[in-house]
Design an enzyme around this catalytic site. Sequence first.
Site, PDB file in Angstrom:
ATOM      1  N   SER A 294      30.090  44.130  37.677  1.00 56.14           N
ATOM      2  CA  SER A 294      30.561  42.754  37.560  1.00 56.14           C
ATOM      3  C   SER A 294      29.493  41.798  38.068  1.00 56.14           C
ATOM      4  O   SER A 294      28.646  42.173  38.877  1.00 56.14           O
ATOM      5  CB  SER A 294      31.841  42.561  38.390  1.00 56.14           C
ATOM      6  OG  SER A 294      31.536  42.498  39.777  1.00 56.14           O
ATOM      7  N   ASP A 295      29.533  40.566  37.587  1.00 57.24           N
ATOM      8  CA  ASP A 295      28.782  39.523  38.269  1.00 57.24           C
ATOM      9  C   ASP A 295      29.461  39.323  39.630  1.00 57.24           C
ATOM     10  O   ASP A 295      30.552  39.840  39.888  1.00 57.24           O
ATOM     11  CB  ASP A 295      28.794  38.235  37.439  1.00 57.24           C
ATOM     12  CG  ASP A 295      27.608  37.331  37.740  1.00 57.24           C
ATOM     13  OD1 ASP A 295      26.941  37.542  38.767  1.00 57.24           O
ATOM     14  OD2 ASP A 295      27.356  36.392  36.956  1.00 57.24           O
ATOM     15  N   ALA A 296      28.826  38.580  40.519  1.00 59.28           N
ATOM     16  CA  ALA A 296      29.339  38.443  41.886  1.00 59.28           C
ATOM     17  C   ALA A 296      30.770  37.914  41.877  1.00 59.28           C
ATOM     18  O   ALA A 296      31.065  36.889  41.258  1.00 59.28           O
ATOM     19  CB  ALA A 296      28.436  37.513  42.688  1.00 59.28           C
TER      20      ALA A 296
END
Length: 593
Positions: A294-296
């Site tokens: 995932s992105d942050a």
Amino acid sequence: MNIKQKVSAMTLEEKIGQKIMLDFRYWNSNDEENNKDMIAPNDFIANLMTENHIGGVILFANNLKNKEQINTLTAWYAAMKTCGDIRLFIGTDNEGGNVFRLPREDYAPFPGSMALSAAIEGGADIQLAGEQGKQMAQDMLSVHINTNFAPVVDVNTNPFNPVINVRAFSDDVGTVSRLAEKMTAGMKQQNLITAYKHFPGHGDTATDSHTGLPRVDRSREDAFAIDIAPYKHAIDRAAAPDMIMTAHIQYPALDNSRVRTRTGEEITVPATMSREIQTQILRHELGYDGVTISDALDMGAIADYFSQDDAIERVFTAGVDIALMPVSLSSPSQAALLPELIRSVTDKVKKGVIRESDINESVERILRLKQQYHLLGDGVEMSDVVSSGKALEKQISDRAITVVINHYMALPLSDNTLRYFILTPWGEQAKGIAEEMGRAGYQHVVALKETTLTEAEIRQQISACDVFMLGTLSTSFSPVEHDNANTEAVKDDRYLSWLRYAGQQGKKRIHLSLRAPYDIVRYANDIDASVATYSYYGYDEGVWRGYAMISLAEVLIGKRSPQGKLPVNVWYDYDATTDTGTVAFPRGYGLRW
């Protein structure tokens, strides 16, 4: 080593830990209120990581100060085994250009993806992309960083895009696909783990996902033809990256299902949390079998809508392998949050809310990747011999500079006896240009940062000069506006007022577009020349933080002929809802002496 057997022997808690990547950007050992950058090995953090079997850590500029300090910190992380003989993914975002975490004075930060594309559009060898990837990998591996969240493969078709813009190679699918593949190949050649981002595509957004939840309204057909195309290109050519990072965006044509936020509101599911997008499309339709991350999860697009517990559940039920930064830890008092989160996930697996088969398949993919890159067992020694990438950085920077407007041969500025006034958003930009002009014998150069001056002082400097150079740092497109009489009535702003004041006084006016070149049209009627750099770092306190201002100055004074060509269409007007408008300067355009 049989990965399936290894996974089957792991506890559920160990498996969940491997699916988590944390940041320790700050660490306050005594629970102080003021954040302190985490820059040294720390026993408390080591215990936290090992007791919870964490699979990786992401580093930021806060953690990376100088070569000696970085090596001490990363060698400590590299020696850490948090689950038997399993070592850490140690990652960072070294895209080049404005997203670059290593200290710029010690390593070659490069001018960025759009600058690289401008150089190649202008005739430079495409292998420069591979050479840049190779150099960045050598630099990272020399300090034990084994994972790079790069390159960006978003196709920046929306000039209003505030978060991608110069981080993208181009608004052209083929260009993005080719350069990303070359850069990835250069990194992988050095045995650095690579990642394409942000799936399914962040290029047509007009919102920054760090602060809001963007939405893309393309059709499914266009989604596959544009946004998803670079991923398909790489997968089909057996050139897929090791990882793919998700996008915190809504993409209704790919998945229009609804989810409930923590306030009870129903919204279109973010792509990061969509099983349709992350499993059905990416894995089943495209055939990707690598690791997804995932992105942050602390970004506004997720954190504003979902609790940490809900977010990680949705990411894992979507089939994403690794949750990046699902919980923020910056002091010992927060330590309990991590085992609580892992306990919550394990409970949901036991209850069947999260599929245990998904967990097992994820951990198998993660361990296969770690095995491939010697992160199981004792690993391999990293080379500490690094060749300087500064010459390559300068070569790309030189080739990228693009002259877009040059009325009546306003450029080059060959007269070193004239008075020059350079005004830029950051002091280091004007200083960098002036430093190079000074070396070339230009003695009457005033270089200032715009925010340090009053309006009266700026006008005073303009009155005292012969040539006014104005730098802009636009993050997105500002269209030219027309009134009902169809005369050119441009919405006024402070930059325009300064340029018009200079024009009234008969000064030569040079516009310096220091970020995305979309802003050139805004000033086109009030300037004599405009030059695009795609990169905005300069000279500060005796240190060059990038070479773009040197290359720019060399072009401005005629020491170097401009060779770059626009890697994106620069629009005169653009309707984001219909993807239509009038192109002022087409992709591939650029002037030479």
